[in-house]
Design an enzyme around this catalytic site. Structure first.
Site, mmCIF file in Angstrom:
data_model
loop_
_atom_site.group_PDB
_atom_site.id
_atom_site.type_symbol
_atom_site.label_atom_id
_atom_site.label_comp_id
_atom_site.label_asym_id
_atom_site.label_seq_id
_atom_site.Cartn_x
_atom_site.Cartn_y
_atom_site.Cartn_z
ATOM 1 C CG HIS A 113 -0.014 -1.258 -0.329
ATOM 2 N ND1 HIS A 113 0.963 -1.623 -1.207
ATOM 3 C CD2 HIS A 113 0.243 0.029 -0.010
ATOM 4 C CE1 HIS A 113 1.783 -0.607 -1.401
ATOM 5 N NE2 HIS A 113 1.365 0.416 -0.691
ATOM 6 C CD GLU A 122 -1.433 0.271 -3.142
ATOM 7 O OE1 GLU A 122 -1.968 0.887 -2.217
ATOM 8 O OE2 GLU A 122 -0.315 0.570 -3.590
#
Ligand code: TA6
Length: 282
Positions: free
Chosen positions: A154, A254
């Protein structure tokens, strides 16, 4: 050079410095929260209100979402899984040459993880600090039964001004809009001028994030889904561990295995999700 350090509250992290780059990595979540190439500006965004505390995720850097991405169907379980709030064990730091440091951290199942996810596993995170930042997340099923995972690296990228950002590599791609809950097609290169929370599907291309004065190259491996997120001004007000205005200086891009890009692992099998980040000079 690798140094083991702590913040004043005792929260441990590793500082790595070599001839071309430096980075900081929390043992908590195997979380890279700073990376900088010599002579360049910081590549990752870190909230000025980021919490460095046990059992709390760090807002910024590269949180590891594992073994599930997003909310769990059981709302009592943590959003984005438990890896980002678990303490990893230090395995090794290999200084391959004066410009390449490789840090390896590990998480295995414990009575605590068994309560929320009843499988035996080994999660090995390898972080290479060099001219590029390379994070690889290797999951091994050490159980006698198969398991299913969704996951993401992320990464929060720092940007000077979100309104100047262009993202190349998503044009003509299909995405699931997490805000409208609809499937859409990206018609052009991406410019961001409002809240965005999208999962691009069947996308295994490299991505370029371009700003006025710099560009970042993102190379994914074993990922066919890509998440792009910025909470924008209104949502940012509800996020306690970031300032209202800080949405202007970040964009999450991400590398993921989510939606129908989930992975099923048989016993004794492994899968590695990877992300390489580098500066493009121009
Ligand atoms: O990756 C995008 C996302 O799943 C968004 O929906 C948003 O909630 C974000 O992650 C941050 O999640 P967090 O649990 O770290 O606040």
């Amino acid at each position: 050079m690798i140094e083991f350090k702590t913040f004043s509250n005792g929260f441990p992290y590793i500082e790595v410095t070599n001839s071309v780059a430096s980075a900081k990595i929390a043992l908590h979540g195997a979380h890279v929260f700073e990376y900088k190439k010599e002579g360049k500006s910081e590549l990752l965004w870190l909230s000025s209100l980021a919490l460095f505390e046990e059992n709390k995720p760090i807002r910024g850097g590269i949180p590891i979402c594992w073994p599930w991405f997003g909310p769990h169907s059981d709302s009592a379980l943590p959003q984005h899984g438990f890896a980002r709030i678990s303490r990893f064990t230090f395995v090794s730091c290999d200084e391959k040459d004066e410009a390449t440091s490789i840090v390896t951290l590990k998480l295995t199942d414990s009575p605590k993880t068994r309560i929320v996810w009843d499988f035996s596993f080994e999660l090995l995170v390898t972080i290479t600090i060099s001219k590029k930042l390379h994070v690889s997340l290797k999951t091994t099923n050490t159980d006698i039964k198969e398991f299913k995972i969704t996951q993401a690296l992320h990464s929060y990228l720092s940007v000077e001004n979100i309104s100047d950002v262009e993202v190349f590599g998503v044009k003509n791609c299909t995405y699931f809009d997490q805000l409208s809950k609809t499937m859409e097609v990206q018609k052009d290169d991406l410019h961001i001028n409002q809240e965005i929370d999208r999962i691009y599907t069947h996308l295994n291309k490299n991505i370029i994030l371009k700003e006025k004065n710099r560009a970042i190259f993102l190379q994914n491996s074993n990922s066919n889904s890509l998440v792009i997120w910025n909470p924008w001004s209104e949502k940012a007000k509800f996020i306690k561990d970031m300032q209202d205005y800080e949405y202007k200086n970040m964009l999450c891009i991400e590398s993921a295995n989510v939606l129908d890009d989930y992975k099923i692992l048989q016993p004794n099998c492994s899968i590695t999700l990877g992300l390489k980040l580098s500066y493009i000079s121009y």
